[in-house]
Every structure is written in structure tokens, then in C-alpha cells.
Design an enzyme around this catalytic site. Sequence first.
Site, short mmCIF file in Angstrom:
data_model
loop_
_atom_site.label_atom_id
_atom_site.label_comp_id
_atom_site.label_asym_id
_atom_site.label_seq_id
_atom_site.Cartn_x
_atom_site.Cartn_y
_atom_site.Cartn_z
CD GLU A 87 6.80 -5.64 -2.51
OE1 GLU A 87 6.94 -4.64 -3.38
OE2 GLU A 87 7.42 -6.66 -2.72
CB CYS A 147 2.91 0.05 -6.97
SG CYS A 147 3.05 -1.52 -7.74
N GLY A 175 0.71 -1.20 -0.07
CA GLY A 175 -0.05 -0.13 0.01
C GLY A 175 0.98 1.22 -0.05
CB SER A 176 -0.14 4.64 0.79
OG SER A 176 -0.54 4.13 2.09
N GLY A 187 2.79 2.24 5.31
CA GLY A 187 4.17 1.47 5.50
C GLY A 187 4.66 2.15 7.10
P1 NAD Z 1 -3.54 2.31 1.38
O1 NAD Z 1 -2.13 2.48 2.12
O2 NAD Z 1 -4.34 3.33 1.65
O3 NAD Z 1 -4.00 0.66 1.72
C1 NAD Z 1 -3.40 -0.39 1.59
C2 NAD Z 1 -3.68 -1.41 2.40
O4 NAD Z 1 -3.45 -0.97 3.77
C3 NAD Z 1 -5.32 -1.40 2.59
O5 NAD Z 1 -5.72 -2.90 2.90
C4 NAD Z 1 -5.68 -0.77 4.09
O6 NAD Z 1 -6.54 -1.10 4.60
C5 NAD Z 1 -4.46 -1.15 4.82
N1 NAD Z 1 -4.14 -0.22 5.78
C6 NAD Z 1 -3.95 1.23 5.90
N2 NAD Z 1 -3.40 1.69 6.83
C7 NAD Z 1 -3.22 0.64 7.79
C8 NAD Z 1 -2.82 0.64 9.08
N3 NAD Z 1 -2.38 1.88 9.71
N4 NAD Z 1 -2.54 -0.49 9.39
C9 NAD Z 1 -2.79 -1.63 8.83
N5 NAD Z 1 -3.30 -1.60 7.62
C10 NAD Z 1 -3.20 -0.48 7.18
O7 NAD Z 1 -3.09 1.96 -0.15
P2 NAD Z 1 -4.15 2.01 -1.48
O8 NAD Z 1 -4.77 3.31 -1.69
O9 NAD Z 1 -5.18 0.87 -1.20
O10 NAD Z 1 -3.00 1.52 -2.58
C11 NAD Z 1 -2.66 2.44 -3.37
C12 NAD Z 1 -0.99 2.71 -2.92
O11 NAD Z 1 -0.34 1.27 -2.84
C13 NAD Z 1 0.16 3.52 -3.62
O12 NAD Z 1 0.71 3.99 -2.65
C14 NAD Z 1 0.77 2.38 -4.59
O13 NAD Z 1 1.90 2.89 -4.85
C15 NAD Z 1 0.98 1.25 -3.25
N6 NAD Z 1 1.12 -0.01 -4.06
C16 NAD Z 1 2.19 -0.51 -3.90
C17 NAD Z 1 2.57 -2.01 -4.39
C18 NAD Z 1 3.62 -2.46 -4.39
O14 NAD Z 1 4.02 -3.61 -4.65
N7 NAD Z 1 5.01 -1.86 -4.16
C19 NAD Z 1 1.41 -2.49 -5.30
C20 NAD Z 1 0.16 -1.90 -5.36
C21 NAD Z 1 0.00 -0.62 -4.52
#
Ligand code: NAD
Length: 512
Positions: free
Chosen positions: A268, A302, A246-247, A251
Site C-alpha cells: 500500500e 496517502c 508507506g512510500s 515498496g
Molecule cells: P515510509 O516509507 O518512510 O515508512 C513506512 C514504513 O516502512 C515505516 O514503518 C518504515 O520504518 C518502514 N520502512 C521504510 N523503509 C523500509 C525498508 N527498506 N524495509 C522495511 N521497512 C521499511 O513512509 P512514511 O513517511 O511513514 O509514510 C508516508 C508514505 O506512506 C506516503 O508515501 C503515503 O502515501 C504512504 N501511505 C500509503 C498508504 C496506502 O494505504 N496506500 C497509507 C498511508 C501512507
Amino acid sequence: SPTSAIPPTDEIGDRAEAALARCGVDHLAEATAAGRLYARTPITGETLLSLAQATERDVDHAVTAAHDSFRTAWRDTPAPERGALVRRLGELLREHKYDLADLVSIEAGKIRSEAAGEVQEMIDVCDFALGLSRQLYGRTMASERPGHRLMETWHPLGVVGVITAFNFPVAVWAWNTAVALVCGDTVVWKPSEMTPLTALACDALLSRAAADTGAPTNVHQVLLGGPDVGEHLVDEPRVALISATGSVRMGRTVGPRVAARLGRCLLELGGNNAAVVTPSADPELAVRGTVFAAAGTAGQRCTSLRRLIVHEDVADAITERVVDAYTQLRVGDPLSDHTLVGPLIGQRAHTAMREALTQATADGGEVLVGGNRRLEDQAPDAYYVEPAVVRMPTQTAIVRQETFAPILYVMTYRSLDEAVELHNGVSQGLSSAVFTQDQREAERFLALSDCGIVNVNIGTSGAEIGGAFGGEKDTGGGRESGSDAWKSYMRRATNTVNYSEELPLAQGVRFV
Ligand code: NAD
């Protein structure tokens, strides 16, 4: 840009329910007042269904079930036998490829071809993991002592908590789950709160694969909900590895929480990917590679291309061709075969895009094409946009940030060193590319790009599953999918076996 019409929400809902039923999801847990999660579609921006969100107790139950299943059955099941489960999952995914693809389009807004491609990626990783189930090799090292053998063996780790993002709602789950399962781990999955239906469909298919192959059904659990549900999972000491996608913001919360309990973490996170176009580049490849990587998936990968660093001698010609291609991108219903650019996931993404364009303009940037909202009359709650190209005088703060929307910033350079400097001058380090026919330039870029993925004459997005996927710096450092990424899902033991009748100590130490 041309557009394609938007279907009504009812029709989309019927299509989603039919796909779910075919995947074996016949019962959706009723939403309670306490925890309601809405399944929405970005195609119209409206609600399809309301579902029950997991509670803290559900997290505890899911981890208990997965942990018991790990201890009492799965870790002792021979790896090739574990592979049989993943093989069956791959078969079911082939059978239901277009059901899952429909759900991916409906919940994540991906166009049909990309949604089907994402399911294909799941199938591919199942094939890979099946092969891997017979190749979890350890090394044997030469011992310094006579009559001794030194070796390493790999063992199942435990429960893996998988947290996934909305934009790859099924592939990232499969990268983690197929590999974790053959490694002997059990999985608890917290999918994105934006894509609960695709998650239920995957879970149902995996349950069926388990029933068909005699594997314990508890090897996999799914927990629907948002960040709070994720945090309960992250804090759970029985979860040996948290693999979170995720974002960068996510992380930064998850990493320290897992570290605080000395757990293992695989991150990731976001990217801010660039391609360098040198004077010797094949312009056709450079333009096509750029357009797919930057505008594909409406800039919501991503690995989406966000920065184009072009040599000043070819900048005008390349930019002109990219702009021309952008004017022909059809924006609209992702379920229509003619569409190339589907919707943004929601209003927040649209606001972020608008603000980024405003800031870029204030910084001296010029919007060459796109940026406007489309189809607002047909779908007022959906956010369709024209992908934008912005010529920037320098790499300002807004360019160095990941805006999860289709904005391509174009900058120019004079020397390759300058291009590399610009390229590496961001905090993220996921994917990168150089377009060149000069071998020295290609090799220099391969050596100097600080990303986890470095390509030549191909865009930044659309990786194959056979390689290890992931990035450096703020992208989190994790690696998933192919190559030796499986090692993160196992525990390494170093073994010294003495088959002599003496007890020589290492380093010549004497203790008599
Ligand atoms: P996001 O960070 O909003 O959410 C991702 C996941 O994390 C969701 O399931 C969310 O519920 C969970 N989450 C969020 N905050 C959390 C916390 N504090 N504790 C535990 N879980 C939590 O991201 P998004 O908007 O769904 O996705 C887009 C982002 O993901 C972009 O930044 C993109 O670059 C990244 N991404 C990275 C990869 C990679 O492999 N590097 C792949 C896909 C997406």
C-alpha cells in the site's frame, strides 16, 4: 491563515503518559545505548521519551513466538471464536477512543476530530472482522465428473508481518490485524518509528483483549524501530505475508526482498490523487470536497488531493472559492478544537514542500495562496505551514511526484478525454474523483480512471472500511480492509472429493 497557540512539550508528554497508562502501558522498556528510539511530537518537534529499539534477536524472538502461537493454537481455533478476540478489542477501543486519539494527535500531529475518526475506523474494522469471522466463504463448483464435488476452502496463512506508515499510525494496523486475526493468522507489527507510543497502546489493548477472551497473548507482537528492523522482518522466511504501507521508495525495497524468498507481499504505497471538476459540477460540493481532501491532515494522507483538474470554463470561479476557503484554515496545535491544519511530521517534509514550491514556480506555476511557515517563533523545531494552492500551466515533473505536504496543483482542461489523460498521467494510482452532474461524464470517469479508488461528487480522501482499499501502478496493487480483501490473508485450497465407486479421470483421460 489564523493560528492557534502551541502547548509546551512537558504538558504534551504528561498527556501522552496519562493516555498510555489508561491503555495499560505501565512499563516502558529502558533505552539502551545500542538502540535508542526517540518518541517525538511534531506539535513542538521535541522529544517526549526515549525507548528501546528492537534488535535482530528481538525480531527472531517475536517471529518465533507468533509462529508457535499460530501452529499450536490460533490456526485451530474456530474462526467465530477468533472473532471474539476482535470483538473484545473493538470494545476496548470504544472505551479508549480518546486516549488513542490523543496519542495519534501527539505523535502524528492529526487534529482531534481526524484522530478520533482514525480510531473510529479501527472500531469499524473490528465490527467488520467480527462479522467476517462467520463469513469466510469458499465456493463449490460443478464437477465435470459424476459422483464428484469440487470446492475451495480457505485456511489460515501463518505469521503476517505488518509494516505501517506514520500518517495512519493505528487505522492501518487495525485493518490488517483485525482481519488477519479472524483469518487465523498471528501478527508481528513494525509500526513507523515516528509513532511508537500509539503502537504500544494498541498492543496493550490487544493483549488485554486476548487475556479477557482466553486467546494466546502471543498472537500479536510489536517491534519498535526503523527501516532496519523492518528489513529483518521482511527477510524472515517464517513470515508468510508482508503487508507494508508507506512510500513507493519503501515498496521498491520491500517488494523485491519478499519476492526473492518467494513470500507473499501486500503493498500500500504512495498516491498522487486528482479530482476532475467538470462544468456541470455542483460548485459547493466541488469546493468543500477539494478543501477537505487537499488541506486536511496537512496534506499528509496517502489519499490527499494533490491535483485539481478543472474545466477551463469554471476554473477561475472554482479556484477563487478554494483560495478563499484556504485563507480561513486555522493552522496550529492539533489538540485545540479550533485547529483545522496541524503540523507537518518534521523538517524533511517541510524541506520537500519548500523545494516543490520552488520547482513549481520555476516551471511557470503561480502560488495563489499559502506555502509559508507559521508559528516558528513559538515552536522553532516544529513545522507548521499554510496549505498552498498553485496554478500550473502544465503537468510538469514536480506535479507528477507525491510531495507529502499540503500542495494542491490546479490545471485546466478542455475535453474530458484530455482530463483523463492528465489524470492518468502519473505513476501512482491510488484515489481519484470526478465532480459532475452529468451521468455520462461520471460513468466515463469511473471506467477510465486507472486508480484503485474512483469517486463521484466526493473528494479523494476519507474512505470507509467496508470497501477494499488500495491502488494500482506504483501504489503497489494491494487491497486491505473490506470487501474480499481478507483473501490475501488466507491460503486457498481447491478440493476434489470423489464420493462414487469409480475413478474417472478429468478431461476423459484413460490410464488402463
Ligand atoms: P515510509 O516509507 O518512510 O515508512 C513506512 C514504513 O516502512 C515505516 O514503518 C518504515 O520504518 C518502514 N520502512 C521504510 N523503509 C523500509 C525498508 N527498506 N524495509 C522495511 N521497512 C521499511 O513512509 P512514511 O513517511 O511513514 O509514510 C508516508 C508514505 O506512506 C506516503 O508515501 C503515503 O502515501 C504512504 N501511505 C500509503 C498508504 C496506502 O494505504 N496506500 C497509507 C498511508 C501512507
